[in-house]
Design an enzyme around this catalytic site. Structure first.
Site, short mmCIF file in Angstrom:
data_model
loop_
_atom_site.label_atom_id
_atom_site.label_comp_id
_atom_site.label_asym_id
_atom_site.label_seq_id
_atom_site.Cartn_x
_atom_site.Cartn_y
_atom_site.Cartn_z
N ASP A 112 -10.08 71.91 -11.35
CA ASP A 112 -9.73 73.29 -10.91
C ASP A 112 -10.39 74.35 -11.73
OD1 ASP A 112 -7.56 71.52 -10.92
OD2 ASP A 112 -6.31 73.16 -10.29
N GLU A 127 -8.49 76.81 -6.57
CA GLU A 127 -7.32 77.69 -6.41
C GLU A 127 -6.69 78.69 -7.47
OE1 GLU A 127 -3.21 76.48 -6.52
OE2 GLU A 127 -3.56 75.61 -8.51
N ASN A 128 -7.50 78.43 -8.58
CA ASN A 128 -7.57 79.38 -9.58
C ASN A 128 -8.50 79.87 -10.17
OD1 ASN A 128 -5.65 76.56 -10.84
ND2 ASN A 128 -4.55 78.24 -10.91
N ASN A 132 -1.11 75.19 -4.95
CA ASN A 132 0.17 76.15 -4.76
C ASN A 132 -0.11 77.76 -4.88
OD1 ASN A 132 -0.22 74.88 -7.48
ND2 ASN A 132 1.49 76.46 -8.10
N HIS A 133 -1.43 77.80 -5.22
CA HIS A 133 -1.83 79.35 -5.55
C HIS A 133 -2.77 80.11 -4.63
CE1 HIS A 133 0.33 79.62 -9.26
NE2 HIS A 133 -0.56 78.83 -9.96
N HIS A 177 -3.04 67.61 -5.37
CA HIS A 177 -2.67 68.46 -6.38
C HIS A 177 -1.30 68.37 -6.86
CE1 HIS A 177 -3.78 72.50 -8.03
NE2 HIS A 177 -2.70 72.99 -7.72
N HIS A 215 -4.60 70.32 -10.86
CA HIS A 215 -3.39 70.89 -11.05
C HIS A 215 -3.15 71.13 -12.51
CE1 HIS A 215 0.17 73.22 -10.59
NE2 HIS A 215 1.03 72.38 -11.04
N HIS A 228 -5.05 70.49 -15.18
CA HIS A 228 -6.27 71.07 -15.96
C HIS A 228 -6.82 70.34 -17.09
CE1 HIS A 228 -5.58 75.51 -14.14
NE2 HIS A 228 -5.42 74.62 -13.19
#
Length: 258
Positions: free
Chosen positions: A8, A39-40, A67-68, A151, A176, A178
């Site tokens: 991520d 996604e982050n 999810n983000h 994820h 997810h 990290h």
């Protein structure tokens, strides 16, 4: 075929680590394709389309989500029109984008990348096991190289997915959480596996976020908006070698660039 999959990417520090190091890493390690979970990447939550475009310019071939992925609506049209940006496939079908894309690069066989999201300790979602199985049923048999980004939060769910897909895909890598795990291996069926790739983000941080905010949340129990930590970044992921004809993984090794 040699593939690098980055964990991520978190905020500005993560983006900078990728931009400053990726082209050199590709050359030094003889990398054919690079994928990353993004996604982050924008402020620690979500992915803006401008940042996705920046990643493509510096050598990332494909971006997976989580999810983000829905935070920035300017990404929605890109999800719909550019298959290089994926979102978890087990979200509702009517949402923009797809969780599977076949990447084709001159001189290389086609590579299918699949993005799914877990259910344990996560928001309600369709079954990831059924979702990935339906994708594999539809993939053409002449695409033997298949990479899955799962994820998910729970290590047990990730490990279960690894064994569920053993012999069916080339690699299963987790994102997810990290934190890069120490369990890289090639399963008996020829599938490379790693529970979590780690992250590309600030070295001095709590999963890429400012530690003082995280500490305050734990010490007070009060909600606070998280913020991506500044400072020098670390780049983490995994490199795996895959037999182009059979799709079987030959090796997998965690990667870290400080």
């Amino acid at each position: 075929m040699r593939i690098l999959f980055l964990g991520d990417i978190v905020g500005r520090s993560g983006r900078r680590a990728v931009k400053e190091n990726l082209l050199r890493i590709r050359q030094e390690q003889g990398i054919d394709l690079v994928f990353a979970n993004g996604e982050n990447a924008s402020g620690g939550y979500g992915l803006k389309s401008k940042h996705a475009q920046e990643f493509f310019k510096v050598g990332i071939d494909g971006i997976t989500g989580g999810n983000h992925i829905w935070k920035y609506k300017d990404l929605y049209s890109m999800l719909q029109s550019d298959g290089r940006v994926l979102r978890p496939h087990n979200y509702a079908d009517h949402l923009p984008g797809s969780g599977v894309h076949v990447f084709e690069k001159e001189g290389l066989p086609p590579v299918a990348v699949i993005n799914i999201i877990g259910r344990t300790f996560m928001p309600p979602i369709d079954c990831p096991f059924a979702s990935v199985e339906s994708i594999l049923d539809e993939l053409a048999p002449d695409i033997p190289v298949r990479i899955v980004d799962f994820h998910a939060e729970a290590t047990g769910e990730k490990i279960a997915m690894g064994y569920f897909l053993e012999g069916k895909v080339s690699a299963v890598v987790g994102t997810h959480t990290h934190v890069q795990t120490n369990d890289a291996k090639v399963l008996t069926g020829g599938t490379a596996y790693l529970t979590d790739l780690g992250m590309c983000g600030a070295m001095d941080s709590c999963l890429g976020m400012k530690p003082e905010i995280i500490l305050d949340r734990y010490l007070t129990g009060l909600p606070r908006q998280l913020e991506a930590a500044p400072g020098p970044g670390v780049l983490q992921g995994a490199i795996f070698d895959i037999d182009e004809t059979s799709g079987r993984a030959l090796s997998i090794a965690p990667y870290q660039q400080v």
